[in-house]
Design an enzyme around this catalytic site. Structure first.
Site, PDB file in Angstrom:
ATOM      1  N   SER A 698       0.808  -1.222   0.000  1.00 14.67           N
ATOM      2  CA  SER A 698       0.000   0.000   0.000  1.00 14.67           C
ATOM      3  C   SER A 698       0.841   1.272   0.000  1.00 14.67           C
ATOM      4  O   SER A 698       0.312   2.359  -0.110  1.00 14.67           O
ATOM      5  CB  SER A 698      -0.965   0.001   1.183  1.00 14.67           C
ATOM      6  N   LYS A 741      -6.330   3.984   8.645  1.00 13.93           N
ATOM      7  CA  LYS A 741      -5.426   4.927   7.990  1.00 13.93           C
ATOM      8  C   LYS A 741      -5.969   6.350   8.003  1.00 13.93           C
ATOM      9  O   LYS A 741      -5.238   7.304   8.277  1.00 13.93           O
ATOM     10  CB  LYS A 741      -5.171   4.476   6.555  1.00 13.93           C
TER      11      LYS A 741
END
Ligand SMILES: Nc1ncnc2c1ncn2[C@@H]1O[C@H](COP(=O)(O)OP(=O)(O)O)[C@@H](O)[C@H]1O
Ligand SMILES: [Mg+2]
Length: 816
Positions: A698, A741
């Site tokens: 990611s 996140k």
């Protein structure tokens, strides 16, 4: 060379000189033998009772004392004919004869030579046969095989004796010195008590080597039989010895016990156990086992170590809730109230739990999946379990699996182990005191497997509704029904859970809380709980909202609430002390005096970068403890076009970096990078320590952004954070952990968050309100990322080459 089994003949008749070479005639009277085969050189006494046989002996004695000894194939034949006799016999000489009072006679014969029976005349008063003497077939030279066979046979005979075969020492002495293979074969065979057909098979063979080989085979077989026989004997003897010994010792013990007045104590104890066993209402098999062990206990010495072990087992067995269960509350309204009382927010999670309870209301033992609460530490997984148990009116037991490596921890050790105990599951049930508690298998992702066995497989059995109604714990040695237990599990991450286990579970995610949620939870739950634990009341203290916000921002850094709860507890302890020391009136905890309670702030808030910089991009990472921001630095240096990677990178991240680099290279022109720069500069990528992300792809778009920024000297905007996987062609793929996140991004005061287009729906899980000031940009290719994140090109100073980049302070700002 002869053996005599029964040498005591009283009335002697003529003796014969056996040494003398005797001429064997071609016709001989026949003495049929019933269950014996006689070999040459052997001296054997025989009873003769059949009319015809007595005649044959008389005839032989009348002629030259010679007779043919031929064995009968069928023992029961009274009047054997030619077909009933084996075709090889032994020509023998009758050495003595003795008439017995009952008309039978007894003779002593010595075998002379093997003789082939040509024909038998059965018409007369006795059997008469035509014979031809078989010559011993010798090998011209003694071969190695013969030598080996001779030695083998000798050794095997010794062995047979050791295994209990009854062979006289004289025979053994002869065998030890006999070198003639043929004779050795005959002598050995005659002492083995062979079956007639086996003995005959030795007689049939004229070739001495072949004969010895045959005897060797028979001998080996015999030894095998003897070995097994001996094993059986030893076993039987040992059994008898042991039980006799035990009986004897027990008798003694009883005497000693009654002498010392000890017996009663034990009797009392066993009587108590007996009552307990009855009261426990065990299933049949378990009860039988308990009673059997009780009987054993009765006979044991009260102070023996073994008795203590058995007593312990008895205690546990009788204490287990075999038939004790609690009554479920199936009132969903009440359950909902309880869940809401205990936990703030978590609406989705609570909904899912209430659904599961509803199913339970309709079906007593639903075989549905096990709920698994997954999320970072301190988000309330364990306490939710406790709350569900309370909602259901069930007992709650938490069973921490962290660091369990040994299957025996789940399933128990056999009782024979010193200090053996039941496994954790049975312990948990015992602790609950009911057979239908809610057992929370906490931290199931921390179960390890090694040489002591895989606990996961035991857990699989525990969690399987098809199997867990007869769960066998090694210590108990009987099965326990776990099918009434509700199992729940928790984990920080899913990927370390064994796949088969994971398949059993329905995952419910708890991602973490926003600052506002944390403050709300602190006000409603954590503070009252800590005040209560420290014995202070609402009249004693007043904590302001801003103070709480400060604690959350400056003293904690976590997705969950653990640290926050600890800090609040510290404040409460300090206040308790002040009150104890005589402070009057309410104590105020405010923004201004928080540090008086907690000391200097521990966390320098993780902030967005102070200014836009070339080569430093802000990424969002997902770690085991929640979300985090990380700053990826790229620096170009004069060199040969190498890509250098340092810092916290795993293999997957390394590959992402390579992909990003290749992409940038292939799009150099479009990205405003001089193509030769790829050859003239090395690119150094660094991922700082501190943020230790779970290795994953990611960071791809962040890596690419930092690289392109460094190579094209366009600065990255400081308040943009991003996450997404990159492909070689610059497409952006979705990633996991969106909620964690974005929470981290918000904590870091980022204003723009770049997310993969395909992650758009994940934002449904995120509360709207706290994010109203943040701009979300959804992208599916790198061009969109650059448009959002990169500023205008900086004109590099003409002469000085690449500019040194300074590592921004914030990148390393971590708690000391
Ligand atoms: N939503 C919530 N509402 C109230 N208290 C909460 C909430 N989430 C967590 N807590 C509290 O936070 C603390 C830590 O929770 P815990 O269950 O130990 O977390 P985990 O098991 O996920 O690590 C506990 O005191 C718990 O009661
Ligand atoms: Mg926990």
């Amino acid at each position: 060379m002869a053996i005599v089994k029964e040498p005591e003949f009283t009335e002697a008749i003529d003796t014969t000189e056996t040494d003398q070479q005797l001429q064997i005639p071609s016709e001989l009277p026949v003495l049929p033998l019933r269950d014996i085969v006689i070999y040459p050189f052997m001296i054997v006494p025989l009873f003769v009772s059949r009319e015809k046989s007595i005649r044959a002996v008389d005839e032989a004695l009348a002629e030259n004392r010679m007779i043919l000894l031929a064995s009968q194939k069928d023992l029961d034949k009274e009047e054997p004919t030619a077909e009933d006799l084996y075709s090889v016999g032994t020509a023998a000489v009758i050495m003595r004869m003795l008439k017995l009072p009952d008309g039978r006679i007894r003779i002593l014969v010595q075998g002379l030579a093997r003789a082939h029976v040509e024909s038998v005349d059965a018409t007369g008063e006795y059997l008469r046969s035509r014979v031809s003497v078989m010559q011993e077939v010798l090998q011209p030279e003694r071969s190695l095989e013969v030598e080996a066979l001779v030695r083998n046979v000798r050794a095997s005979m010794e062995k047979a004796i050791n295994l209990g075969k009854n062979i006289s020492p004289e025979v053994m002495a002869i065998i030890a010195n006999l070198d003639d293979a043929g004779r050795l074969a005959d002598l050995s065979a005659s002492n083995l008590e062979l079956k007639v057909e086996d003995a005959q098979s030795v007689l049939d063979i004229a070739d001495t080597t072949a004969r010895l080989r045959r005897v060797n085979d028979l001998l080996n077989k015999e030894i095998e039989v003897l070995t097994v026989q001996q094993e059986i004997n030893t076993q039987a003897r040992a059994d008898i010895d042991r039980s006799q010994r035990e009986f004897y010792l027990r008798q003694q013990l009883k005497a000693i016990q009654s002498e010392l007045g000890e017996g009663n104590e034990l009797a009392e104890e066993t009587a108590q156990f007996k009552e307990k066993i009855e009261a426990a209402k065990m299933p049949k098999a378990a009860e039988e086992e308990a009673l059997r062990q009780l009987k054993k206990l009765e006979r044991m010495h009260p102070d023996a170590a073994e008795t203590a072990t058995l007593r312990n087992w008895m205690e546990i067995m009788t204490d287990l809730p075999w038939s004790r269960s609690s009554v479920d509350n199936l009132d969903l309204k009440k359950a909902e109230t309880v869940l809401n009382e205990d936990h703030y927010g978590l609406e989705k999670v609570k909904d899912r739990i209430l659904e599961a309870l509803a199913v339970r209301k309709l079906k007593e033992k639903p075989k549905g999946p096990i709920l698994c609460l997954v999320g970072p530490p301190g988000v309330g997984k364990t306490s939710l379990g406790r709350s569900i148990a309370r909602a259901l009116d069930r007992k709650f037991v938490r069973l921490s699996l962290g660091g369990v490596h040994d299957e025996a921890e789940i399933r128990g050790h056999r009782r024979t182990y010193v200090g053996a105990m039941p496994g954790r599951i049975i312990q948990a049930v015992q602790q609950a005191g009911t057979n239908n508690p809610l057992i929370m298998l906490d931290e199931i992702d921390k179960v390890g497997a090694d040489f002591r066995g895989d606990p996961s497989s035991a857990l699989l059995e525990v969690l399987d509704p098809e199997q867990n109604n007869s769960f066998r714990d090694n210590y108990l040695g009987v099965t326990f029904d776990l099918s009434n237990v509700i199992f729940m599990t928790t984990a920080n991450v899913l990927d370390t859970i064994q796949p088969a286990l994971r398949d059993r579970m329905e995952v419910i995610r708890l991602a973490g809380y926003t600052e506002e949620e944390k403050r709300e939870i602190a006000i409603r739950h954590l503070l009252p709980k800590q005040m209560d634990e420290n014995g202070i009341t609402a009249r004693d203290v007043n904590v302001s909202k801003t103070a709480l916000t400060t604690i959350i921002q400056q003293y904690t850094q976590e997705a969950g609430l653990r640290q926050l709860e600890r800090e609040i507890s510290r404040i409460c302890r300090k206040i308790a002390r002040k009150i104890a020391e005589g402070h009057k009136g309410a104590i105020r905890v405010s923004l201004k005096n928080v540090h008086e309670f907690l000391g200097a702030p521990k966390i320098i808030p993780e902030e967005a970068l102070k200014k836009d910089q070339v080569g430093v991009a802000t990424g969002l990472a997902w770690t085991a403890v929640g979300g985090d921001v990380l700053f990826i630095e790229a620096l170009r240096m004069r060199g040969k076009g190498n890509l250098v990677l340092t810092g916290q990178l795993g293999d997957v991240m390394r590959e992402s970096a390579q992909a990003a680099y290749s992409y940038a290279k292939s799009r150099a022109k479009e990205l405003d990078i001089a193509e030769e720069d790829f050859n003239n500069y090395d690119l150094h990528i660094h991922i700082p320590e501190g943020a230790i992300p779970k290795d994953g792809p990611s960071a791809g778009i962040t890596l690419a952004t930092a690289m392109v920024s460094a190579l094209s000297t366009r600065p990255v905007r400081k308040d943009v954070a991003m996450t997404g996987e990159i492909t070689l062609r610059g497409n952006v793929l979705p990633i996991g952990g969106v909620k964690e996140k974005v929470l981290a991004a918000r904590r870091a005061r980022v204003t723009t968050i770049i997310l993969p287009q395909q992650n758009r729906r994940d934002l449904d899980e995120v509360p709207k309100e706290p994010f109203k000031d943040i701009r979300f940009v959804f992208v599916d290719n790198m061009r969109q990322v650059f448009r959002e994140a990169l500023g205008e090109k900086v004109i590099p100073p003409v002469s000085s080459g690449p500019r040194p980049q300074r590592v921004p302070q914030a990148a390393n700002a971590r708690p000391a």
